[in-house]
Write an enzyme that holds these catalytic residues in place. Structure first.
Site, PDB file in Angstrom:
ATOM      1  N   TYR A 155      84.961  22.200  93.177  1.00  0.00           N
ATOM      2  CA  TYR A 155      83.691  22.845  93.496  1.00  0.00           C
ATOM      3  C   TYR A 155      82.534  21.846  93.447  1.00  0.00           C
ATOM      4  O   TYR A 155      82.703  20.678  93.118  1.00  0.00           O
ATOM      5  CB  TYR A 155      83.462  24.018  92.536  1.00  0.00           C
ATOM      6  CG  TYR A 155      84.581  25.026  92.620  1.00  0.00           C
ATOM      7  CD1 TYR A 155      84.654  25.910  93.690  1.00  0.00           C
ATOM      8  CD2 TYR A 155      85.592  25.060  91.670  1.00  0.00           C
ATOM      9  CE1 TYR A 155      85.695  26.818  93.800  1.00  0.00           C
ATOM     10  CE2 TYR A 155      86.638  25.969  91.772  1.00  0.00           C
ATOM     11  CZ  TYR A 155      86.684  26.843  92.839  1.00  0.00           C
ATOM     12  OH  TYR A 155      87.715  27.720  92.943  1.00  0.00           O
ATOM     13  N   LYS A 183      86.534  21.649  97.876  1.00  0.00           N
ATOM     14  CA  LYS A 183      85.631  22.196  98.879  1.00  0.00           C
ATOM     15  C   LYS A 183      84.884  21.074  99.591  1.00  0.00           C
ATOM     16  O   LYS A 183      84.492  20.083  98.972  1.00  0.00           O
ATOM     17  CB  LYS A 183      84.612  23.117  98.212  1.00  0.00           C
ATOM     18  CG  LYS A 183      85.214  24.244  97.392  1.00  0.00           C
ATOM     19  CD  LYS A 183      86.011  25.173  98.259  1.00  0.00           C
ATOM     20  CE  LYS A 183      86.640  26.300  97.453  1.00  0.00           C
ATOM     21  NZ  LYS A 183      87.621  27.046  98.266  1.00  0.00           N
ATOM     22  N   ASP A 212      88.853  21.718 102.017  1.00  0.00           N
ATOM     23  CA  ASP A 212      88.712  23.091 102.530  1.00  0.00           C
ATOM     24  C   ASP A 212      87.263  23.329 102.911  1.00  0.00           C
ATOM     25  O   ASP A 212      86.380  23.286 102.059  1.00  0.00           O
ATOM     26  CB  ASP A 212      89.153  24.073 101.432  1.00  0.00           C
ATOM     27  CG  ASP A 212      89.177  25.521 101.904  1.00  0.00           C
ATOM     28  OD1 ASP A 212      88.776  25.795 103.057  1.00  0.00           O
ATOM     29  OD2 ASP A 212      89.606  26.385 101.104  1.00  0.00           O
ATOM     30  N   ASN A 214      86.249  26.183 104.276  1.00  0.00           N
ATOM     31  CA  ASN A 214      85.981  27.621 104.167  1.00  0.00           C
ATOM     32  C   ASN A 214      85.349  28.209 105.435  1.00  0.00           C
ATOM     33  O   ASN A 214      84.463  29.060 105.377  1.00  0.00           O
ATOM     34  CB  ASN A 214      85.112  27.924 102.949  1.00  0.00           C
ATOM     35  CG  ASN A 214      85.880  27.725 101.652  1.00  0.00           C
ATOM     36  OD1 ASN A 214      85.691  26.731 100.962  1.00  0.00           O
ATOM     37  ND2 ASN A 214      86.779  28.637 101.330  1.00  0.00           N
ATOM     38  N   GLU A 264      94.073  32.084 106.223  1.00  0.00           N
ATOM     39  CA  GLU A 264      93.884  32.971 105.075  1.00  0.00           C
ATOM     40  C   GLU A 264      92.975  34.146 105.402  1.00  0.00           C
ATOM     41  O   GLU A 264      93.015  35.159 104.706  1.00  0.00           O
ATOM     42  CB  GLU A 264      93.325  32.189 103.879  1.00  0.00           C
ATOM     43  CG  GLU A 264      91.899  31.704 104.066  1.00  0.00           C
ATOM     44  CD  GLU A 264      91.378  30.955 102.833  1.00  0.00           C
ATOM     45  OE1 GLU A 264      91.791  29.811 102.644  1.00  0.00           O
ATOM     46  OE2 GLU A 264      90.583  31.538 102.094  1.00  0.00           O
ATOM     47  N   HIS A 321      97.559  31.804 100.903  1.00  0.00           N
ATOM     48  CA  HIS A 321      96.304  31.733 100.147  1.00  0.00           C
ATOM     49  C   HIS A 321      96.431  32.576  98.868  1.00  0.00           C
ATOM     50  O   HIS A 321      97.166  33.550  98.828  1.00  0.00           O
ATOM     51  CB  HIS A 321      95.180  32.290 101.037  1.00  0.00           C
ATOM     52  CG  HIS A 321      93.990  32.795 100.288  1.00  0.00           C
ATOM     53  ND1 HIS A 321      93.868  34.116  99.877  1.00  0.00           N
ATOM     54  CD2 HIS A 321      92.864  32.176  99.866  1.00  0.00           C
ATOM     55  CE1 HIS A 321      92.712  34.264  99.253  1.00  0.00           C
ATOM     56  NE2 HIS A 321      92.091  33.113  99.229  1.00  0.00           N
TER      57      HIS A 321
END
Ligand SMILES: [Mg+2]
Length: 388
Positions: A155, A183, A212, A214, A264, A321
């Site tokens: 994060y 992330k 990722d 997102n 996901e 996921h």
């Protein structure tokens, strides 16, 4: 044999963290109990399931539409041919009575939580771990080996927060993880490249590190990141653009040689078919992350795996996921590629029970009947709330 009661509680997620797009502080999860009329040790045999982490509870849809349909169904119509098990496919069909095709959104998670509770219930009726029941149901040999697992997190830490990405991954490494996911997209490309370098200091090589986005990137940003990270040889580049922007995914795949992971946020077989057809996904390289708890349950998810194989993809390219016990049993039962874990966050659902062997980048389910949710101490209070 019949279903006596179906109950749901909405359980808030603990942990105040943010990925590139959403904060998880307001997220909750539907935990569902399906109670049967079979009594063992003086108590009704009850199955538990939940949707998945990172979205929202579905108590409204469950109470207004799904649960009443199952209450109205002829009990015998929900059993398999032996009459000794509930038929997850029939339960799924009954839950969807009078629903139109398409628009797979929150109802897919509502049905998913309930349908997964049926698998837990069936495994308890058979007195076997869910992965054994799943393997047998789909005509496969039950497995005893562990599943690959990597630690997801990575994060953003504000300067002065007293914690760093390196600290976070070093803690995961000490827990026995050898693969990591972080992330990207929540800061500038330059800042994210610094963070990737920081993470590689723990992961060792790109093969141990996935990134990722997102679903945050438009095409230009997606391609700029692809160009900037291609030299790292990363494990994969995940959910690059909008989950339904198959053309963006395809155009990145045309120029980015490393693995791409996505799926996901696709909640149906039909959506997964479109990804396989139009998303530029490359057999032998790219990763599918659809999640049974978000997509009507294991019945629909298993159809996705069949579809992938029919399109030339190996089932080991599926890494669902959601790092939790239910997907661990699905991964082992269907012999998929592996699962993720979110150490220390997304409680009470995230992660595995202490009885699951975790180490060396592997995790193994315990011998508890069903998904073994009762063995996870963090879930005890939530399960107790579902008791009559
Ligand atoms: Mg993701």
């Amino acid at each position: 044999m019949r279903i006596v009661d179906i109950r749901e509680v909405s359980v808030p997620l603990e942990g105040n963290i943010a990925n590139a797009v959403v904060s998880f502080a307001e997220h909750d999860v539907s935990l569902v109990a399906v109670e049967s009329d079979v009594i063992r040790n003086g108590r009704p045999v009850t199955g538990y399931g939940f949707d998945s982490i990172g979205r929202f509870a579905q108590g409204g849809i469950l109470r207004a539409r799904i649960i009443p349909r199952l209450r109205a169904a002829d009990p015998a119509s929900l059993l398999d041919e032996s009459g000794l098990r509930f038929d997850p496919g029939k339960v799924y069909a009954a839950a969807m009575r009078n629903e139109k095709p398409g628009g797979h959104g929150d109802r897919a998670a509502a049905v998913g939580a309930l349908e997964l509770a049926i698998w837990d219930l069936n495994a308890k009726l058979a007195d076997v771990p869910a992965h054994v029941l799943i393997a047998r149901h789909f005509g496969r040999a039950p497995q005893s080996q562990s599943a690959d697992v990597y630690a997801a997190g990575g994060y953003y830490y504000p300067p002065g927060s007293g914690r760093t990405l390196r600290d976070e991954f070093a803690a995961y490494r000490d827990m026995g993880f050898t693969g990591f996911k972080m992330k990207i997209g929540g800061a500038s490309l330059a800042r994210d490249l610094e963070r990737i370098e920081e993470a590689l200091g723990v992961a060792g090589s790109g093969a141990g590190l996935a990134v990722d986005a997102n679903g945050r990137f438009g095409l230009d940003t997606a391609l700029a990141y692809a160009e900037a990270i291609k030299g790292y040889g990363l494990r994969w580049y995940e959910e690059i653009g909008d989950p339904l922007d198959f053309d963006l995914n395809r155009r990145v795949a045309e120029v980015y040689d490393g693995p791409i992971a996505t799926g996901e946020n696709l909640f149906s077989l039909a959506d997964a078919v479109n990804l396989a057809r139009y998303g530029g996904m490359r057999p032998g390289r790219d990763i599918f992350q659809m999640d049974a708890g978000l997509s009507y349950g294991l019945t629909e998810y298993a159809r996705m795996i069949d579809m992938l194989e029919a399109n030339g993809f190996d089932r080991r390219s599926a890494h669902p996921h959601g790092g939790h016990l239910i997907n661990l049993h699905i991964v082992v039962g269907l012999e998929l590629g592996g699962c993720e874990a979110y150490p220390g966050v997304f409680q009470p659902f995230g992660g595995y029970a202490p009885s699951c062997a975790l180490g060396g980048g592997q995790v193994r389910p315990s011998d508890a009947p069903g998904f073994g949710l009762e063995e996870k101490p963090e879930l005890r209070n939530a399960i107790a709330r579902l008791a009559n």
